[in-house]
Design a protein around this motif. Structure first.
Motif, short mmCIF file in Angstrom:
data_model
loop_
_atom_site.label_atom_id
_atom_site.label_comp_id
_atom_site.label_asym_id
_atom_site.label_seq_id
_atom_site.Cartn_x
_atom_site.Cartn_y
_atom_site.Cartn_z
N GLY A 1 0.79 -1.21 0.00
CA GLY A 1 0.00 0.00 0.00
C GLY A 1 0.83 1.27 0.00
O GLY A 1 0.30 2.35 -0.14
N ARG A 2 2.10 1.13 0.16
CA ARG A 2 2.97 2.30 0.18
C ARG A 2 3.13 2.84 -1.21
O ARG A 2 3.25 2.11 -2.17
CB ARG A 2 4.34 1.92 0.75
CG ARG A 2 5.37 3.02 0.68
CD ARG A 2 5.07 4.15 1.62
NE ARG A 2 5.18 3.68 2.98
CZ ARG A 2 4.77 4.38 4.02
NH1 ARG A 2 4.18 5.53 3.84
NH2 ARG A 2 4.91 3.91 5.24
N ARG A 3 3.13 4.14 -1.34
CA ARG A 3 3.26 4.72 -2.66
C ARG A 3 4.65 4.53 -3.21
O ARG A 3 5.62 4.41 -2.48
CB ARG A 3 2.93 6.21 -2.61
CG ARG A 3 3.95 7.03 -1.83
CD ARG A 3 3.36 8.39 -1.53
NE ARG A 3 4.35 9.27 -0.95
CZ ARG A 3 4.77 9.18 0.31
NH1 ARG A 3 4.30 8.23 1.10
NH2 ARG A 3 5.66 10.03 0.78
N GLU B 1 -1.27 16.11 0.42
CA GLU B 1 -0.79 15.26 1.50
C GLU B 1 -0.05 16.10 2.54
O GLU B 1 0.19 17.29 2.35
CB GLU B 1 0.12 14.16 0.98
CG GLU B 1 1.38 14.63 0.29
CD GLU B 1 2.37 13.49 0.07
OE1 GLU B 1 3.02 13.09 1.05
OE2 GLU B 1 2.48 13.01 -1.07
N THR C 1 -6.94 14.10 8.22
CA THR C 1 -7.04 12.65 8.02
C THR C 1 -6.77 12.27 6.57
O THR C 1 -6.16 11.23 6.30
CB THR C 1 -8.43 12.16 8.44
OG1 THR C 1 -9.44 13.03 7.87
CG2 THR C 1 -8.58 12.16 9.95
N ALA D 1 -3.48 10.11 5.32
CA ALA D 1 -3.73 8.88 4.57
C ALA D 1 -2.92 8.86 3.28
O ALA D 1 -2.29 7.85 2.93
CB ALA D 1 -5.22 8.75 4.26
N GLU E 1 0.79 8.30 3.97
CA GLU E 1 1.12 6.95 4.44
C GLU E 1 0.70 5.86 3.47
O GLU E 1 0.89 4.68 3.73
CB GLU E 1 0.45 6.71 5.80
CG GLU E 1 1.00 7.59 6.91
CD GLU E 1 2.50 7.44 7.07
OE1 GLU E 1 3.00 6.30 7.03
OE2 GLU E 1 3.19 8.46 7.21
N GLY E 2 0.10 6.24 2.34
CA GLY E 2 -0.26 5.25 1.34
C GLY E 2 -1.48 4.43 1.68
O GLY E 2 -1.64 3.30 1.18
N THR E 3 -2.36 4.95 2.54
CA THR E 3 -3.60 4.25 2.87
C THR E 3 -4.77 4.91 2.15
O THR E 3 -4.65 6.02 1.64
CB THR E 3 -3.85 4.26 4.39
OG1 THR E 3 -3.92 5.62 4.85
CG2 THR E 3 -2.72 3.55 5.12
N ASP E 4 -5.89 4.23 2.12
CA ASP E 4 -7.05 4.74 1.39
C ASP E 4 -7.74 5.85 2.18
O ASP E 4 -8.09 5.65 3.35
CB ASP E 4 -8.06 3.62 1.12
CG ASP E 4 -7.54 2.59 0.13
OD1 ASP E 4 -6.74 2.99 -0.74
OD2 ASP E 4 -7.92 1.42 0.23
N THR F 1 -10.90 8.34 3.22
CA THR F 1 -12.33 8.06 3.38
C THR F 1 -13.13 8.78 2.29
O THR F 1 -12.71 9.81 1.76
CB THR F 1 -12.85 8.50 4.75
OG1 THR F 1 -12.78 9.94 4.83
CG2 THR F 1 -12.02 7.88 5.87
N THR G 1 -1.77 9.86 -7.00
CA THR G 1 -2.70 8.74 -7.06
C THR G 1 -3.93 9.15 -7.87
O THR G 1 -4.11 10.34 -8.18
CB THR G 1 -3.14 8.34 -5.65
OG1 THR G 1 -3.95 9.40 -5.10
CG2 THR G 1 -1.94 8.09 -4.73
#
Length: 328
Positions: free
Chosen positions: A9-11, A218, A237, A241, A244-247, A249, A276
């Motif tokens: 999941g990391r970019r 970011e 948030t 996200a 940190e390469g997370t999805d 919301t 992304t």
């Protein structure tokens, strides 16, 4: 254009837009050796100081990232040799896998500089393989009083940059006291001449545009926004996200879309090394709504730029976007 994500999941950022304009510097960088994956560049740094120091001592320095390495090189001039491990704009410092050559470089270092704050944990592992070596170690996170989980992008904080300059100079003087006066000269020249345009742009943007609401892709932009006196409107948030390469919301994405459509932000700033699909969509929407877009990158881009060349080009882009948005 989008940057693919790693399986975890990391970019994996890639360079989309190189920083546009360079600035004249008083001296080039000292030799910056690199790991095999990196782009190398070498020259000699003096940062404008007139003295030659009290001897031929050359301190062996290793910086985990080239933005800190560039500063360390210019502050040390002819009395340091700096190896920066992360130098390639296509390399993600978060999840870099150090090589055996990196380990050997760290083993022979007299002075190491790592970012910390969870940003380059791999560097801590390298240091741990050779404890008790007597080397001097500077961890930026410890210097500025931050811990893992806090925003690690301290090279985008003008205040923290000047703290690091002070700390590096102090450490050089402890390691090589015979050349203390030389290091003081280097620091004075770097701060008053090398960083002159950087400091001037920060002051101009802060005095003219303080309080202007902006959006960002970011959390890398947050320390810079704070340093420039700009108001960050993007939900934290979402910023975290993306860093940190997370999805993110759906609620955060919808809120950002509304900020853009309702002109609640004047400028959108994005990291072109972490583009992304969500970020691409936001950039496209901002452009269609007439909101100027400015670009930053995570590491030196082009790789051969000095810290100040890189930062000045980005600050000029942000200033131009703010002028376009506000007419000031």
């Amino acid at each position: 254009m989008t940057a693919p994500l790693s399986p975890a999941g990391r970019r994996r950022p890639h360079l989309l837009i190189a920083a546009a304009t360079g600035v004249a510097t008083l001296a080039a960088l000292s030799a910056c050796s690199t790991s095999p994956e990196a782009v190398s560049s070498s020259s000699t740094a003096s940062a404008g100081a007139s003295g030659t120091g009290g001897g031929s001592t050359v301190i062996q320095v290793v910086a985990a990232e080239n933005f800190w390495g560039s500063i360390a090189s210019q502050l040390g001039g002819t009395h340091v040799h700096v190896d920066s491990i992360i130098t390639n704009p296509n390399t993600d410092p978060h999840d870099y896998e150090p090589t055996a050559a990196d380990a050997r470089t760290v083993t022979t270092a007299q002075f190491t500089i790592v970012n910390g704050i969870g940003y380059d944990a791999w560097a801590d592992k390298l240091l741990a393989t050779n404890p008790g070596s007597g080397r001097t170690e500077l961890k930026v996170g410890d210097l500025v009083g931050l811990k893992p989980g806090d925003n690690p992008h301290r090279w985008y904080s003008p205040e923290n940059v000047h703290q690091v300059i002070e700390a590096i100079t102090a450490d050089y003087k402890k390691i090589d006291p015979a050349n203390a006066a030389y290091f003081d000269q280097q620091k004075a020249a770097f701060e008053t001449q090398g960083l002159a345009q950087y400091n001037q742009l920060i002051s101009e943007i802060k005095s003219t545009y303080a309080g202007t609401p902006i959006g960002a892709s970011e959390s890398i932009v947050t320390p810079l926004a704070d340093g420039l006196g700009l108001t960050m409107k993007t939900p934290e948030t979402f910023l975290d996200a993306m860093s940190e390469g997370t999805d993110p919301t759906a609620a955060d994405k919808a809120a950002i879309d509304q900020q853009i459509k309702n002109k609640q932000i004047k400028v959108y700033v994005y990291n072109s090394q972490n583009s992304t699909p969500d970020i691409t969509a936001q950039v496209k929407l901002a452009t269609s709504e007439g909101i100027p877009v400015a670009t930053v990158t995570e590491t030196l881009s082009p790789a051969g730029d000095t810290f100040q060349q890189w930062q000045v080009a980005e600050l000029q882009g942000i200033k131009a976007a703010l002028h376009q948005a506000t007419g000031k």
